[in-house]
Design an enzyme around this catalytic site. Structure first.
Site, mmCIF file in Angstrom:
data_model
loop_
_atom_site.group_PDB
_atom_site.id
_atom_site.type_symbol
_atom_site.label_atom_id
_atom_site.label_comp_id
_atom_site.label_asym_id
_atom_site.label_seq_id
_atom_site.Cartn_x
_atom_site.Cartn_y
_atom_site.Cartn_z
ATOM 1 N N CYS B 37 0.662 -1.194 -0.035
ATOM 2 C CA CYS B 37 -0.019 -0.117 0.258
ATOM 3 C C CYS B 37 1.027 1.210 -0.123
ATOM 4 C CB CYS B 37 -1.123 -0.096 1.058
ATOM 5 S SG CYS B 37 -0.230 -0.472 2.714
ATOM 6 N N CYS B 106 -1.987 -3.467 8.572
ATOM 7 C CA CYS B 106 -1.683 -2.003 9.292
ATOM 8 C C CYS B 106 -1.309 -2.163 10.803
ATOM 9 C CB CYS B 106 -2.915 -1.030 9.426
ATOM 10 S SG CYS B 106 -3.469 -0.804 7.618
#
Lengths: 181, 128
Positions: B37, B106
């Site tokens: 990402c 994350c």
């Protein structure tokens, strides 16, 4: 119609490798599109229509993959049996990441620069230069093809992903600046 | 995708954003990044003589979940010893923030960041 088991390079009649003749790729794409275009099978039986649709999808996927240097490199690594886990891998290169962080900060500060346009252009140049540099490394690493070099190529690909993200961000800021004028 | 209220809270009012002196001997810096990402995260801890984290700062360029994960983590590690901080698992962060499966990475990034910061601090102390 054609062989679905061919890899993308074979499908396009191109040598398997990172360096590629983009004009030839585009020419072969147009030829293949004609062969599989669903319009040509409008009057054919359902089986042929389905095959032509699958063929057209495959040709489009293959073209999108081969055209984009990053996707092409990832595809080549996969062909050569190098696993890349998109979710898990964290890049272990603090210096590179520090530089990424600094460039992100620099981009965030563009709008408050004295001459935002000039500042952004300088950053775009810098990021573009870094992308070129990594692409050149990637070409050498993939050309070599040894296990060490392929592992190094996987890391270069990760760096490219950060740089592409950075570049996209810079372009978004560019669009904002142009809108503001 | 719907963010949980806790993610939104941390995203809108991130705690402990900032920088500590990365050259100070009592500061450890963890730099991590997720290629998929393009997120980058910097997490810094300031450690006192008793091995307790007395301050923590972060800066994250990434999605709301990445920002919330690092923000929450800086809150958690303050006042903890290094050994306690090292035990924090990404699953605890993911649970607290109710991260959906696609955003669990994350919280992994945040766990990697605190581990890297501790390792950096310890290498500066010559105990790493």
């Amino acid at each position: 119609m054609f062989d679905f088991s061919k890899n993308y390079f074979e499908l396009f009649g191109l040598p398997v490798g990172f360096r590629l003749d983009t004009a030839q790729l585009a020419a072969r794409y147009r030829e293949l599109q004609k062969v599989v275009h669903p319009d040509r099978f409008a009057a054919a039986d359902a089986g042929s229509q389905r095959l032509s649709l699958q063929g057209a999808t495959l040709v489009n996927e293959a073209f999108a993959t081969l055209k984009d240097p990053l996707k092409r490199a990832q595809y080549l690594l996969a062909l050569r049996g190098v696993e890349q886990d998109p979710q898990k891998s964290t890049l272990n290169d603090p210096a590179f990441l520090m530089q990424q962080m600094e460039l992100r900060e620099a981009l965030a500060a563009v709008s408050s620069a004295q001459d935002p346009r000039a500042r952004l252009d300088a950053l775009l140049d810098e990021i573009g230069g870094m992308i070129k540099h990594q692409l050149a490394r990637l070409a050498v690493q993939l050309e070599d093809g040894g296990a060490d070099q392929l592992a190094a190529a996987a890391e270069t690909i990760q760096k490219m992903q950060f740089l592409n993200k950075l570049h996209a961000q810079a372009e978004a800021i560019e669009a904002d600046l142009e809108e503001a004028i | 995708m719907a963010y949980s209220d806790k993610v939104i809270d941390h995203y809108e009012r991130p705690r402990n954003v900032g920088t500590l002196d990365k050259d100070a001997v009592n500061v450890g810096t963890g730099m991590v990044g997720a290629p998929a990402c393009g997120d980058v995260m910097r997490l810094q801890i300031q450690v006192n003589g008793e091995g307790v984290i007395e301050d923590a700062k972060f800066k994250t360029y990434g999605c709301g979940s990445a920002i919330a994960s690092s923000s929450l983590l800086t809150e958690w590690v303050k006042g903890k010893t290094l050994d306690e901080a090292r035990l924090i698992k990404n699953s605890q962060i993911a649970d607290e923030l109710a991260l959906p499966p696609v955003k669990v990475h994350c919280s992994v990034l945040a766990e990697d960041a605190i581990k890297a910061a501790i390792a950096d601090y310890q290498s500066k102390q010559g105990t790493g």
